[in-house]
Design a protein around this motif. Structure first.
Motif, PDB file in Angstrom:
ATOM      1  N   UNK A 166      27.258  -2.109 -19.669  1.00 29.99           N
ATOM      2  CA  UNK A 166      25.800  -1.997 -19.669  1.00 29.99           C
ATOM      3  C   UNK A 166      25.297  -2.288 -18.265  1.00 29.99           C
ATOM      4  N   UNK A 167      24.081  -1.828 -18.017  1.00 28.76           N
ATOM      5  CA  UNK A 167      23.475  -2.035 -16.706  1.00 28.76           C
ATOM      6  C   UNK A 167      21.963  -2.113 -16.877  1.00 28.76           C
ATOM      7  N   UNK A 168      21.345  -3.008 -16.132  1.00 25.57           N
ATOM      8  CA  UNK A 168      19.886  -3.111 -16.082  1.00 25.57           C
ATOM      9  C   UNK A 168      19.495  -3.148 -14.614  1.00 25.57           C
ATOM     10  N   UNK A 169      18.444  -2.409 -14.269  1.00 25.74           N
ATOM     11  CA  UNK A 169      18.017  -2.385 -12.876  1.00 25.74           C
ATOM     12  C   UNK A 169      16.495  -2.396 -12.795  1.00 25.74           C
ATOM     13  N   UNK A 170      16.009  -2.874 -11.674  1.00 25.68           N
ATOM     14  CA  UNK A 170      14.590  -2.828 -11.362  1.00 25.68           C
ATOM     15  C   UNK A 170      14.475  -2.465  -9.882  1.00 25.68           C
ATOM     16  N   UNK A 171      13.506  -1.602  -9.564  1.00 26.59           N
ATOM     17  CA  UNK A 171      13.313  -1.227  -8.166  1.00 26.59           C
ATOM     18  C   UNK A 171      11.831  -1.173  -7.864  1.00 26.59           C
ATOM     19  N   UNK A 172      11.502  -1.587  -6.655  1.00 27.05           N
ATOM     20  CA  UNK A 172      10.130  -1.538  -6.164  1.00 27.05           C
ATOM     21  C   UNK A 172      10.103  -0.647  -4.933  1.00 27.05           C
ATOM     22  N   UNK A 173       9.135   0.264  -4.878  1.00 23.51           N
ATOM     23  CA  UNK A 173       8.898   1.098  -3.698  1.00 23.51           C
ATOM     24  C   UNK A 173       7.515   0.746  -3.185  1.00 23.51           C
ATOM     25  N   UNK A 174       7.427   0.370  -1.925  1.00 25.21           N
ATOM     26  CA  UNK A 174       6.164  -0.063  -1.335  1.00 25.21           C
ATOM     27  C   UNK A 174       5.207   1.076  -1.044  1.00 25.21           C
ATOM     28  N   UNK A 175       4.056   0.699  -0.533  1.00 22.94           N
ATOM     29  CA  UNK A 175       2.987   1.647  -0.238  1.00 22.94           C
ATOM     30  C   UNK A 175       3.334   2.524   0.964  1.00 22.94           C
ATOM     31  N   UNK A 176       2.869   3.755   0.895  1.00 22.07           N
ATOM     32  CA  UNK A 176       2.886   4.662   2.045  1.00 22.07           C
ATOM     33  C   UNK A 176       1.708   5.608   1.863  1.00 22.07           C
ATOM     34  N   UNK A 177       1.596   6.577   2.746  1.00 22.22           N
ATOM     35  CA  UNK A 177       0.523   7.558   2.616  1.00 22.22           C
ATOM     36  C   UNK A 177       1.083   8.937   2.886  1.00 22.22           C
ATOM     37  N   UNK A 178       0.384   9.944   2.388  1.00 20.02           N
ATOM     38  CA  UNK A 178       0.885  11.306   2.437  1.00 20.02           C
ATOM     39  C   UNK A 178       0.996  11.857   3.851  1.00 20.02           C
ATOM     40  N   UNK A 185      -7.841   1.039  14.263  1.00 26.97           N
ATOM     41  CA  UNK A 185      -6.842   0.157  13.664  1.00 26.97           C
ATOM     42  C   UNK A 185      -5.450   0.747  13.711  1.00 26.97           C
ATOM     43  N   UNK A 186      -4.532   0.007  13.104  1.00 28.67           N
ATOM     44  CA  UNK A 186      -3.131   0.427  13.080  1.00 28.67           C
ATOM     45  C   UNK A 186      -2.966   1.648  12.186  1.00 28.67           C
ATOM     46  N   UNK A 187      -2.149   2.580  12.633  1.00 31.81           N
ATOM     47  CA  UNK A 187      -1.894   3.790  11.866  1.00 31.81           C
ATOM     48  C   UNK A 187      -0.390   3.935  11.685  1.00 31.81           C
ATOM     49  N   UNK A 188       0.055   3.941  10.428  1.00 35.70           N
ATOM     50  CA  UNK A 188       1.483   4.068  10.144  1.00 35.70           C
ATOM     51  C   UNK A 188       1.864   5.539  10.069  1.00 35.70           C
ATOM     52  N   UNK A 189       3.165   5.802  10.173  1.00 33.27           N
ATOM     53  CA  UNK A 189       3.665   7.160  10.015  1.00 33.27           C
ATOM     54  C   UNK A 189       3.649   7.531   8.533  1.00 33.27           C
ATOM     55  N   UNK A 190       3.411   8.798   8.222  1.00 35.68           N
ATOM     56  CA  UNK A 190       3.342   9.206   6.814  1.00 35.68           C
ATOM     57  C   UNK A 190       4.691   9.128   6.113  1.00 35.68           C
ATOM     58  N   UNK A 191       4.636   8.901   4.804  1.00 38.74           N
ATOM     59  CA  UNK A 191       5.803   8.901   3.920  1.00 38.74           C
ATOM     60  C   UNK A 191       6.846   7.846   4.267  1.00 38.74           C
ATOM     61  N   UNK A 192       6.429   6.776   4.928  1.00 39.22           N
ATOM     62  CA  UNK A 192       7.343   5.686   5.263  1.00 39.22           C
ATOM     63  C   UNK A 192       6.859   4.439   4.532  1.00 39.22           C
ATOM     64  N   UNK A 193       7.521   4.085   3.435  1.00 37.49           N
ATOM     65  CA  UNK A 193       7.151   2.874   2.701  1.00 37.49           C
ATOM     66  C   UNK A 193       7.471   1.651   3.547  1.00 37.49           C
ATOM     67  N   UNK A 194       6.601   0.668   3.501  1.00 42.70           N
ATOM     68  CA  UNK A 194       6.805  -0.542   4.301  1.00 42.70           C
ATOM     69  C   UNK A 194       7.975  -1.371   3.767  1.00 42.70           C
ATOM     70  N   UNK A 195       8.165  -1.373   2.439  1.00 40.25           N
ATOM     71  CA  UNK A 195       9.230  -2.201   1.882  1.00 40.25           C
ATOM     72  C   UNK A 195       9.706  -1.643   0.555  1.00 40.25           C
ATOM     73  N   UNK A 196      10.845  -2.140   0.139  1.00 37.95           N
ATOM     74  CA  UNK A 196      11.410  -1.750  -1.138  1.00 37.95           C
ATOM     75  C   UNK A 196      12.585  -2.649  -1.479  1.00 37.95           C
ATOM     76  N   UNK A 197      12.870  -2.745  -2.768  1.00 37.21           N
ATOM     77  CA  UNK A 197      13.974  -3.590  -3.210  1.00 37.21           C
ATOM     78  C   UNK A 197      14.548  -2.999  -4.496  1.00 37.21           C
ATOM     79  N   UNK A 198      15.834  -3.210  -4.709  1.00 32.73           N
ATOM     80  CA  UNK A 198      16.499  -2.797  -5.952  1.00 32.73           C
ATOM     81  C   UNK A 198      17.450  -3.903  -6.361  1.00 32.73           C
ATOM     82  N   UNK A 199      17.361  -4.311  -7.620  1.00 28.54           N
ATOM     83  CA  UNK A 199      18.229  -5.328  -8.187  1.00 28.54           C
ATOM     84  C   UNK A 199      18.929  -4.729  -9.403  1.00 28.54           C
TER      85      UNK A 199
END
Length: 181
Positions: A95-107, A65-79
């Motif tokens: 004042x400030x409010x933030x939310x961030x998402x970091x996608x999956x990766x592997x070691x 199957x497909x093999x991704x490079x290590x430590x490279x998250x597929x997606x992310x967002x910050x608002x």
């Protein structure tokens, strides 16, 4: 696009070594925007998408199957939403409010280092009152006290147990006082 990628790896006994893992590539897209909704309110959004592939792994690192490079998250967002207003001569409240998402990766590559990491969302809030040379602030980071693995590496001698992780900082409340001289 990289050929003959050299990677630092860990063997079954926990000792480090360097090996050629193969050839790979990353296609990435990232962007951001800032909107000034009023003189006091600003919204910021930033995101990235990555498509990484170890397309020609060395034989010892090949998996079906497909093999991704290590430590490279597929997606992310910050608002981020920021608010700032002068409330009296020489006094500013913000004042400030933030939310961030970091996608999956592997070691790493290979069965020993195929440990998941990422895939978490964290929110932060903060407020500050500025009196010119003096200021007070209150910040809360990781407001929901999310428990996640930000980077899947700990003790190399226990890597075979597959319980490696670097946890996120737990909810932290910070009260700050500053002065400029």
């Amino acid at each position: 696009d990289w050929n003959h990628i050299q990677a630092d790896l860990i063997d079954n006994s926990g000792l480090p070594y360097t090996a050629n893992i193969g050839s790979g590539r990353i296609y990435g897209l990232h962007g951001g925007n800032i909107w000034r909704l009023s003189s006091a309110l600003t919204l910021t959004a930033a995101a990235f998408l990555n498509d990484s592939d170890l397309y020609a792994p060395e034989a010892e690192f090949a998996t079906p199957g497909e093999q991704t490079l290590p430590n490279i998250a597929r997606d992310g967002i910050r608002l981020v939403a920021g608010w700032r207003r002068n409330i009296a001569p020489g006094v500013t409240l913000s004042s400030e409010a933030s939310v961030r998402y970091i996608g999956k990766s592997r070691l790493g590559v290979g069965p020993l280092l195929d440990i998941p990491q990422g895939d978490y969302t964290v929110g932060d809030v903060g407020a500050r009152i500025d009196f010119g040379r003096f200021g007070l602030s209150l910040d809360v980071t990781n407001i929901s006290d999310i428990r996640a693995n930000s980077f899947a590496f700990g003790n190399p001698f226990s890597l075979a147990r597959r319980d490696q992780m670097t946890p996120l900082r737990p909810r932290t409340i910070r009260l700050g006082i500053n002065a400029q001289f």
